[in-house]
Design a protein around this motif. Sequence first.
Motif, PDB file in Angstrom:
ATOM      1  N   ARG A 316     -36.908   1.257  15.495  1.00 28.32           N
ATOM      2  CA  ARG A 316     -36.796   0.961  16.930  1.00 28.32           C
ATOM      3  C   ARG A 316     -35.339   0.569  17.177  1.00 28.32           C
ATOM      4  N   TRP A 317     -34.558   1.537  17.601  1.00 22.19           N
ATOM      5  CA  TRP A 317     -33.115   1.358  17.684  1.00 22.19           C
ATOM      6  C   TRP A 317     -32.706   0.971  19.105  1.00 22.19           C
ATOM      7  N   ARG A 318     -32.000  -0.144  19.215  1.00 23.97           N
ATOM      8  CA  ARG A 318     -31.516  -0.654  20.490  1.00 23.97           C
ATOM      9  C   ARG A 318     -30.108  -1.219  20.269  1.00 23.97           C
ATOM     10  N   SER A 319     -29.463  -1.638  21.357  1.00 25.63           N
ATOM     11  CA  SER A 319     -28.152  -2.272  21.186  1.00 25.63           C
ATOM     12  C   SER A 319     -28.280  -3.522  20.321  1.00 25.63           C
ATOM     13  N   HIS A 320     -29.448  -4.175  20.357  1.00 25.66           N
ATOM     14  CA  HIS A 320     -29.663  -5.363  19.537  1.00 25.66           C
ATOM     15  C   HIS A 320     -29.710  -5.018  18.053  1.00 25.66           C
ATOM     16  N   SER A 321     -29.876  -3.731  17.730  1.00 24.97           N
ATOM     17  CA  SER A 321     -29.883  -3.313  16.325  1.00 24.97           C
ATOM     18  C   SER A 321     -28.559  -3.643  15.648  1.00 24.97           C
ATOM     19  N   SER A 322     -27.465  -3.569  16.396  1.00 26.08           N
ATOM     20  CA  SER A 322     -26.153  -3.888  15.824  1.00 26.08           C
ATOM     21  C   SER A 322     -26.067  -5.366  15.470  1.00 26.08           C
ATOM     22  N   ARG A 323     -26.617  -6.208  16.333  1.00 26.18           N
ATOM     23  CA  ARG A 323     -26.594  -7.651  16.070  1.00 26.18           C
ATOM     24  C   ARG A 323     -27.441  -7.992  14.844  1.00 26.18           C
ATOM     25  N   ARG A 324     -28.627  -7.409  14.777  1.00 24.82           N
ATOM     26  CA  ARG A 324     -29.479  -7.649  13.620  1.00 24.82           C
ATOM     27  C   ARG A 324     -28.885  -7.009  12.364  1.00 24.82           C
ATOM     28  N   GLY A 325     -28.227  -5.861  12.558  1.00 23.65           N
ATOM     29  CA  GLY A 325     -27.614  -5.186  11.421  1.00 23.65           C
ATOM     30  C   GLY A 325     -26.494  -6.003  10.811  1.00 23.65           C
ATOM     31  N   PHE A 326     -25.760  -6.731  11.649  1.00 23.48           N
ATOM     32  CA  PHE A 326     -24.709  -7.613  11.121  1.00 23.48           C
ATOM     33  C   PHE A 326     -25.309  -8.647  10.183  1.00 23.48           C
ATOM     34  N   VAL A 327     -26.438  -9.233  10.577  1.00 26.19           N
ATOM     35  CA  VAL A 327     -27.089 -10.230   9.720  1.00 26.19           C
ATOM     36  C   VAL A 327     -27.470  -9.604   8.381  1.00 26.19           C
ATOM     37  N   LYS A 328     -28.039  -8.407   8.438  1.00 25.62           N
ATOM     38  CA  LYS A 328     -28.459  -7.742   7.204  1.00 25.62           C
ATOM     39  C   LYS A 328     -27.254  -7.437   6.323  1.00 25.62           C
ATOM     40  N   SER A 329     -26.190  -6.889   6.918  1.00 26.98           N
ATOM     41  CA  SER A 329     -25.000  -6.554   6.138  1.00 26.98           C
ATOM     42  C   SER A 329     -24.381  -7.795   5.511  1.00 26.98           C
ATOM     43  N   ALA A 330     -24.292  -8.863   6.310  1.00 21.18           N
ATOM     44  CA  ALA A 330     -23.664 -10.089   5.818  1.00 21.18           C
ATOM     45  C   ALA A 330     -24.503 -10.731   4.725  1.00 21.18           C
ATOM     46  N   ARG A 331     -25.809 -10.719   4.900  1.00 22.82           N
ATOM     47  CA  ARG A 331     -26.674 -11.346   3.894  1.00 22.82           C
ATOM     48  C   ARG A 331     -26.631 -10.555   2.593  1.00 22.82           C
ATOM     49  N   GLN A 332     -26.592  -9.225   2.699  1.00 23.56           N
ATOM     50  CA  GLN A 332     -26.490  -8.398   1.498  1.00 23.56           C
ATOM     51  C   GLN A 332     -25.186  -8.672   0.752  1.00 23.56           C
ATOM     52  N   ALA A 333     -24.149  -9.063   1.509  1.00 27.87           N
ATOM     53  CA  ALA A 333     -22.860  -9.365   0.887  1.00 27.87           C
ATOM     54  C   ALA A 333     -22.785 -10.797   0.370  1.00 27.87           C
ATOM     55  N   GLY A 334     -23.886 -11.557   0.543  1.00 25.66           N
ATOM     56  CA  GLY A 334     -23.923 -12.916   0.022  1.00 25.66           C
ATOM     57  C   GLY A 334     -23.291 -13.952   0.929  1.00 25.66           C
ATOM     58  N   VAL A 335     -23.112 -13.634   2.211  1.00 25.71           N
ATOM     59  CA  VAL A 335     -22.500 -14.584   3.143  1.00 25.71           C
ATOM     60  C   VAL A 335     -23.483 -15.708   3.445  1.00 25.71           C
ATOM     61  N   ASP A 336     -22.970 -16.923   3.517  1.00 25.87           N
ATOM     62  CA  ASP A 336     -23.795 -18.093   3.789  1.00 25.87           C
ATOM     63  C   ASP A 336     -24.367 -18.018   5.202  1.00 25.87           C
ATOM     64  N   ILE A 337     -25.591 -18.527   5.373  1.00 20.75           N
ATOM     65  CA  ILE A 337     -26.264 -18.459   6.662  1.00 20.75           C
ATOM     66  C   ILE A 337     -25.484 -19.172   7.766  1.00 20.75           C
ATOM     67  N   ASP A 361     -34.034 -11.813   3.187  1.00 21.23           N
ATOM     68  CA  ASP A 361     -34.172 -12.413   1.861  1.00 21.23           C
ATOM     69  C   ASP A 361     -35.444 -11.947   1.159  1.00 21.23           C
ATOM     70  N   ALA A 362     -36.482 -11.675   1.945  1.00 24.39           N
ATOM     71  CA  ALA A 362     -37.746 -11.254   1.345  1.00 24.39           C
ATOM     72  C   ALA A 362     -37.640  -9.882   0.693  1.00 24.39           C
ATOM     73  N   GLN A 363     -36.647  -9.084   1.142  1.00 25.69           N
ATOM     74  CA  GLN A 363     -36.541  -7.711   0.663  1.00 25.69           C
ATOM     75  C   GLN A 363     -35.421  -7.505  -0.354  1.00 25.69           C
ATOM     76  N   GLY A 364     -34.553  -8.483  -0.518  1.00 28.27           N
ATOM     77  CA  GLY A 364     -33.377  -8.270  -1.353  1.00 28.27           C
ATOM     78  C   GLY A 364     -33.312  -9.183  -2.557  1.00 28.27           C
ATOM     79  N   ASP A 365     -32.096  -9.328  -3.065  1.00 31.17           N
ATOM     80  CA  ASP A 365     -31.888 -10.118  -4.280  1.00 31.17           C
ATOM     81  C   ASP A 365     -32.141 -11.604  -4.054  1.00 31.17           C
ATOM     82  N   ASN A 366     -32.166 -12.041  -2.770  1.00 31.34           N
ATOM     83  CA  ASN A 366     -32.412 -13.449  -2.487  1.00 31.34           C
ATOM     84  C   ASN A 366     -33.892 -13.792  -2.429  1.00 31.34           C
ATOM     85  N   ASN A 367     -34.756 -12.806  -2.649  1.00 30.05           N
ATOM     86  CA  ASN A 367     -36.186 -13.068  -2.718  1.00 30.05           C
ATOM     87  C   ASN A 367     -36.439 -14.128  -3.798  1.00 30.05           C
ATOM     88  N   PRO A 368     -37.211 -15.176  -3.487  1.00 30.11           N
ATOM     89  CA  PRO A 368     -37.415 -16.247  -4.467  1.00 30.11           C
ATOM     90  C   PRO A 368     -37.922 -15.758  -5.820  1.00 30.11           C
TER      91      PRO A 368
END
Length: 383
Positions: A316-337, A361-368
Amino acid sequence: MTEHDPDEVVDAELIDDSRLPAHRETHSPVVRSPEDDPDAWLSDQAREDVKAGIADGTRDGYKGDMERFAAWCTSAGRRPMPAAPQTVTEYLSYLKRTPRPRTNKPYGPNSMDRIIAAIRSAHRAAGHEPPDTMGARKVVLGYRAELSERKDPAAKPLKATPADRTVLRRALTELNRTTLAGQRDAALMLLGHALASRGSELVPLNVPDSFTDLPDGGFRVAVYRKKRKCWQDVTVVLDPDPDLCAVRAVRQLVTTLADNGHHTGPLFLRMDRWGYLAPPMHRNGQPIGDPTGRMTEEAASDIVQRSIERTGLPGRWRSHSSRRGFVKSARQAGVDIVQIGRHGGWDDKSKALIGYIDEEDAQGDNNPLAQIGRKAAEDDVAG
């Protein structure tokens, strides 16, 4: 109502002019009825000041919700304001079972939550104590449980799919970036990701006023964070990958706009199918659209949706996808919340951001469990 992600809708203090006392004189309050608090009135100026603090989409959506509630009350022989708690409960029960003409399906639980908020806000705006909505919320809670058990998609919030760097890379390959339209669409998606911006924060940007060049080659962007009602200066650095670099994409767009005689004003302009900038638009013989040619928030969402759907990627692609995508990209890079939140203009205690982080976090390396497994493996090696 313009479609919003759940974190975009707030229980705002709405002002409904039709439900507030009129004023015969500027300084003379008119009491609605003897039992009302004589101080429960607002001047015209105060009503306008409150309206200015409410997002247009939220205000319009809540107004429509309240109008439909009032119409139902009339048909049911009930009082819309001040509404009895039982009236609100009955209305939510009615909505749960009644298909809407446009979709032929009942409202979903998330829309019903918004409707409850709209009714409460309208009461506060009119000087009434909001009705107790515990019964109504129980209706929604039970409805959501029913849908969840049936695995009905309506039980889940409608959220934009995150467009991270991988998604953006694929979408950009579908654009012809030698054209003005392709350059605009690329800059819009990349800058939206770099700023972690909502569409409503992206389309107001102007050249050159919104941008300040920095010595390291990047630039600083003055972004008005609409939900928090504050300005934020966001630093955007050069990306090592030229194809994904928001700075280069924006500068290329600015240069091409200047070549077409557009030196100041909106960065993101509407275009017609032939590539003409800011074409005049009319409806019923009357001019419509921003006279400067500024793109609308809806048009920005259309660009993101169209560009990514060309890749065949589901979502479901919207302009908000870019905002959410930033969170995903940053978290994958290990950026602090905390750094993620402050760059994107979230409040430090934002539930929306925490929800995004939890999903990633549930889908990546940060999964508990993944972290537990890594730690166990390290301990085995050390032992």
